[in-house]
Design a protein around this motif. Sequence first.
Motif, short mmCIF file in Angstrom:
data_model
loop_
_atom_site.label_atom_id
_atom_site.label_comp_id
_atom_site.label_asym_id
_atom_site.label_seq_id
_atom_site.Cartn_x
_atom_site.Cartn_y
_atom_site.Cartn_z
N GLY A 39 31.09 24.68 45.39
CA GLY A 39 32.24 24.14 44.68
C GLY A 39 33.17 25.22 44.16
O GLY A 39 34.29 24.93 43.76
N SER A 40 32.70 26.48 44.14
CA SER A 40 33.58 27.58 43.74
C SER A 40 34.69 27.70 44.78
O SER A 40 34.52 27.33 45.94
CB SER A 40 32.81 28.90 43.70
OG SER A 40 31.80 28.86 42.73
N VAL A 41 35.82 28.25 44.39
CA VAL A 41 36.94 28.45 45.31
C VAL A 41 37.14 29.95 45.49
O VAL A 41 37.25 30.69 44.52
CB VAL A 41 38.23 27.79 44.78
CG1 VAL A 41 39.42 28.11 45.69
CG2 VAL A 41 38.05 26.29 44.66
N ILE A 42 37.19 30.38 46.75
CA ILE A 42 37.47 31.77 47.09
C ILE A 42 38.87 31.81 47.69
O ILE A 42 39.19 31.02 48.59
CB ILE A 42 36.42 32.32 48.07
CG1 ILE A 42 35.05 32.34 47.40
CG2 ILE A 42 36.83 33.71 48.57
CD1 ILE A 42 33.91 32.80 48.29
N GLU A 43 39.68 32.72 47.17
CA GLU A 43 41.07 32.82 47.62
C GLU A 43 41.31 34.22 48.19
O GLU A 43 40.85 35.21 47.63
CB GLU A 43 42.00 32.57 46.44
CG GLU A 43 43.47 32.56 46.81
CD GLU A 43 44.33 32.09 45.65
OE1 GLU A 43 44.42 30.87 45.44
OE2 GLU A 43 44.88 32.96 44.96
N LEU A 44 42.01 34.26 49.31
CA LEU A 44 42.33 35.52 49.98
C LEU A 44 43.84 35.61 50.16
O LEU A 44 44.48 34.65 50.59
CB LEU A 44 41.67 35.59 51.36
CG LEU A 44 40.16 35.44 51.40
CD1 LEU A 44 39.70 35.18 52.82
CD2 LEU A 44 39.50 36.69 50.86
N THR A 45 44.40 36.78 49.87
CA THR A 45 45.82 37.04 50.10
C THR A 45 45.95 38.30 50.93
O THR A 45 45.30 39.31 50.64
CB THR A 45 46.57 37.23 48.77
OG1 THR A 45 46.44 36.04 47.98
CG2 THR A 45 48.04 37.52 49.00
N ILE A 46 46.78 38.24 51.96
CA ILE A 46 47.07 39.39 52.80
C ILE A 46 48.57 39.64 52.74
O ILE A 46 49.36 38.72 52.95
CB ILE A 46 46.62 39.18 54.26
CG1 ILE A 46 45.10 38.98 54.29
CG2 ILE A 46 47.06 40.34 55.14
CD1 ILE A 46 44.54 38.69 55.66
N PRO A 53 53.49 37.86 51.15
CA PRO A 53 52.05 37.60 51.12
C PRO A 53 51.72 36.23 51.72
O PRO A 53 52.50 35.28 51.61
CB PRO A 53 51.70 37.62 49.64
CG PRO A 53 52.84 38.29 48.96
CD PRO A 53 54.05 38.05 49.81
N VAL A 54 50.58 36.16 52.36
CA VAL A 54 50.05 34.90 52.90
C VAL A 54 48.70 34.68 52.21
O VAL A 54 47.85 35.57 52.20
CB VAL A 54 49.87 34.97 54.43
CG1 VAL A 54 49.26 33.69 54.97
CG2 VAL A 54 51.19 35.27 55.12
N THR A 55 48.52 33.50 51.63
CA THR A 55 47.31 33.19 50.87
C THR A 55 46.65 31.94 51.42
O THR A 55 47.31 30.99 51.83
CB THR A 55 47.67 32.96 49.38
OG1 THR A 55 48.29 34.15 48.88
CG2 THR A 55 46.44 32.66 48.55
N THR A 56 45.32 31.98 51.44
CA THR A 56 44.53 30.80 51.78
C THR A 56 43.34 30.75 50.84
O THR A 56 43.06 31.72 50.14
CB THR A 56 44.07 30.82 53.25
OG1 THR A 56 43.51 29.54 53.59
CG2 THR A 56 43.03 31.90 53.50
N ASN A 57 42.67 29.63 50.81
CA ASN A 57 41.46 29.52 49.99
C ASN A 57 40.51 28.53 50.63
O ASN A 57 40.89 27.79 51.53
CB ASN A 57 41.79 29.13 48.54
CG ASN A 57 42.40 27.77 48.43
OD1 ASN A 57 41.88 26.79 48.95
ND2 ASN A 57 43.53 27.68 47.77
N PHE A 58 39.27 28.58 50.17
CA PHE A 58 38.29 27.60 50.63
C PHE A 58 37.29 27.33 49.52
O PHE A 58 37.03 28.19 48.67
CB PHE A 58 37.58 28.04 51.93
CG PHE A 58 36.73 29.27 51.80
CD1 PHE A 58 35.37 29.16 51.55
CD2 PHE A 58 37.27 30.53 51.97
CE1 PHE A 58 34.57 30.29 51.45
CE2 PHE A 58 36.49 31.67 51.87
CZ PHE A 58 35.14 31.55 51.61
N LYS A 59 36.76 26.13 49.55
CA LYS A 59 35.74 25.73 48.59
C LYS A 59 34.39 26.07 49.20
O LYS A 59 34.10 25.75 50.35
CB LYS A 59 35.83 24.23 48.29
CG LYS A 59 34.99 23.82 47.10
CD LYS A 59 35.22 22.36 46.74
CE LYS A 59 36.57 22.25 46.06
NZ LYS A 59 36.81 20.95 45.46
N VAL A 60 33.54 26.73 48.42
CA VAL A 60 32.23 27.17 48.89
C VAL A 60 31.33 25.95 49.13
O VAL A 60 31.20 25.08 48.26
CB VAL A 60 31.58 28.13 47.87
CG1 VAL A 60 30.16 28.49 48.27
CG2 VAL A 60 32.44 29.38 47.70
#
Length: 76
Positions: A39-46, A53-60
Motif C-alpha cells: 500500500g506504500s507509494v513509490i514515486e520516481l522522477t527523471i 521532469p517526468v514522474t510516475t508512481n506505483f502502489k506497492v
Amino acid sequence: MINPAEMMKIAGIMKKFQSNHPKVVAFMQHTFSNSIPVGSVIELTITKPGQDPVTTNFKVLEDDVEMVETLKKMHK
C-alpha cells in the motif's frame, strides 16, 4: 537459472554503480532495510537534460515485497 558468468558481470556492474552513486545506494539501503508495507507509494522522477521532469508512481503490492525480500537474500 542465471549463468555464473552473468552473475559475476552483474556484481561488477553493481559495484561500479555503488562507487558512482554512493548517496543513492545509502538511501536505498536505509529505505529497504525495513520492509516497505503493501500500500506504500513509490514515486520516481527523471529529468533529462533540457527537458521537463517526468514522474510516475506505483502502489506497492505483496508481490513487490516478496521480490525485494528475495533480492535482499541474494545480496547476502
